[in-house]
Design an enzyme around this catalytic site. Structure first.
Site, PDB file in Angstrom:
ATOM      1  N   ASP A   5      28.175   7.421  -1.733  1.00 50.55           N
ATOM      2  CA  ASP A   5      28.607   6.286  -0.892  1.00 50.55           C
ATOM      3  C   ASP A   5      28.474   6.588   0.601  1.00 50.55           C
ATOM      4  O   ASP A   5      29.446   6.455   1.367  1.00 50.55           O
ATOM      5  CB  ASP A   5      30.089   5.930  -1.182  1.00 50.55           C
ATOM      6  CG  ASP A   5      30.395   5.746  -2.655  1.00 50.55           C
ATOM      7  OD1 ASP A   5      29.504   5.298  -3.390  1.00 50.55           O
ATOM      8  OD2 ASP A   5      31.536   6.044  -3.065  1.00 50.55           O
TER       9      ASP A   5
ATOM     10  N   GLU B 257      29.486  -4.750  -5.237  1.00 48.82           N
ATOM     11  CA  GLU B 257      30.266  -3.837  -4.382  1.00 48.82           C
ATOM     12  C   GLU B 257      29.348  -3.295  -3.286  1.00 48.82           C
ATOM     13  O   GLU B 257      28.193  -3.707  -3.159  1.00 48.82           O
ATOM     14  CB  GLU B 257      30.848  -2.692  -5.223  1.00 48.82           C
ATOM     15  CG  GLU B 257      29.803  -1.817  -5.898  1.00 48.82           C
ATOM     16  CD  GLU B 257      30.391  -0.814  -6.888  1.00 48.82           C
ATOM     17  OE1 GLU B 257      31.612  -0.804  -7.136  1.00 48.82           O
ATOM     18  OE2 GLU B 257      29.590  -0.026  -7.441  1.00 48.82           O
TER      19      GLU B 257
HETATM   20  O1  FUB Z   1      32.540   6.038  -5.331  1.00 44.14           O
HETATM   21  C1  FUB Z   1      33.318   5.166  -6.111  1.00 44.14           C
HETATM   22  C2  FUB Z   1      32.676   3.832  -6.218  1.00 44.14           C
HETATM   23  O2  FUB Z   1      31.388   3.957  -6.807  1.00 44.14           O
HETATM   24  C3  FUB Z   1      32.397   3.154  -4.908  1.00 44.14           C
HETATM   25  O3  FUB Z   1      33.531   2.649  -4.292  1.00 44.14           O
HETATM   26  C4  FUB Z   1      31.414   2.160  -5.359  1.00 44.14           C
HETATM   27  O4  FUB Z   1      30.736   1.492  -4.348  1.00 44.14           O
HETATM   28  C5  FUB Z   1      30.512   3.001  -6.232  1.00 44.14           C
HETATM   29  O5  FUB Z   1      29.536   3.682  -5.495  1.00 44.14           O
END
Ligand code: FUB
Length: 344
Positions: free
Chosen positions: A31, A244
């Site tokens: 991320d 997301e």
């Molecule tokens: O790293 C945990 C979660 O996985 C993140 O918040 C999402 O965007 C995905 O990459």
């Protein structure tokens, strides 16, 4: 791709075909939120660990506990690890799952925005402050009032207003907040409370931040993504709907909102005329990587553009053990981003 779908992958072959190598090899990182501060590239990633939690669609296996900060003089250069800058034990309101973060600078102070679960198992967004982009960061006593869900991205617009984008469906709990309160039980199915496939998709959220950057200045608004006919993308349009990993950047005066489609493993983008949108879907930035999740940031450095992203090659496909990477990103003459294939 689902974790149980990597048996056929030959990691030596795919590694040889990868367009980039992991930037960090002594720990797992994911991320990547990237900014240029003091003429250097600063990377604010998640710190992936193996905490022994089983894989599930709520993301329980992403059981991270702290953050490190990294910097580079150039995207092709050495990377420096500035060490642990914030631990969950030092965040009064957080209990677990230190997920995606982002950082911004204002008047010589650096603000780390991060998502973590509170004592009730609800994702909130917190802020921690430092005098240096390298940290360490000191957390505020409470999460941002009325914050919810995950994946904060903080964007400073030309007029020096700061906006926060956030949200993520399934384990990111965005779908639980459709009525302004947290619906259901903690371990509800990740697909409960989602709109029907034919209904407008759930949107990421955007809110202007208060002058001290510690509060929402307004009720978060929907980041609406429309199709080529001006119709909001529907929930069933799984190759284009928001899942997301919000990111915002400006190119040639246009606002580019980019995001992950989650279970279809794409980084896509949509273009608008202002930070709130609406945005019109414009295409795929990054095709699927090895690993279930995909997450990125886009940054300009020395007049070139770069995509920071992650994959799970270094861990041989373990979904929650990812590694950050970087590759150049280019645009065509009309401002559309050339799609990147992570493996040749
Ligand atoms: O790293 C945990 C979660 O996985 C993140 O918040 C999402 O965007 C995905 O990459």
């Amino acid at each position: 791709m689902p974790e149980d779908n990597i048996d056929h992958v030959n990691f030596d072959d795919i590694n040889a075909k990868a367009i980039s190598s992991p930037l960090v090899k002594h720990m797992y990182t994911a991320d990547p939120a990237v900014h240029v501060f003091e003429n250097k590239i600063y990377i604010y990633p998640s710190h992936d660990i193996n905490a022994g939690e089983a894989f599930d669609d709520l993301g329980s296996h992403f059981a991270m506990k702290d953050y490190h900060v990294f910097s580079m003089d150039h995207p092709d250069g050495e990377i420096a690890d500035h060490g642990m800058v914030l631990h969950v034990d030092d965040v009064p309101w957080a209990t677990q799952q230190m997920w995606d973060s982002d950082c911004c600078e204002k008047k010589g102070k650096y603000y780390l925005f991060f998502s973590a679960k509170d004592a009730a198992g609800i994702f909130r967004i917190g802020v921690a402050i430092s005098d240096s982009p390298k940290g360490p960061f000191k957390a505020q006593a409470a999460a941002i009032e009325n914050s919810f869900s995950i994946d904060p991205c903080v964007f400073k617009d030309n007029n020096s207003s700061y906006y926060i984008y956030f949200g993520g469906i399934w384990g990111g709990q965005l779908q639980r907040w459709r009525e302004g309160k947290f619906n259901g039980q903690n371990h509800e199915s990740p697909t409960a409370f989602l709109p029907l496939n034919k209904e407008a998709a759930l949107c990421a959220k955007v809110a202007k931040l208060s002058d001290d950057l510690l509060n929402f200045e307004e009720t978060p608004k929907d980041v609406v993504i429309k199709d080529e006919n001006g119709i909001p993308i529907v929930q069933g349009d799984i190759n284009r709907r928001f899942f997301e990993a919000s990111w915002m950047h400006v190119y040639n005066g246009k606002y580019y909102f980019s995001y992950s489609t989650g279970d279809t493993h794409l980084i896509c983008y949509a273009i608008g005329d202002n930070p709130y949108g609406p945005f019109t879907y414009a295409g795929v930035i990054l095709e699927p990587v090895i690993g279930w999740t995909t997450h990125h940031s886009i940054v300009e450095f020395n007049s070139k553009w770069y995509l920071f992203y992650h994959d799970s090659i270094l861990s041989k496909g373990v979904t929650h053990l990812r590694s950050i990477k970087v590759t150049e990103l280019t645009y065509d003459a009309n401002g559309f981003i050339h799609t990147i294939k992570p493996y040749k």
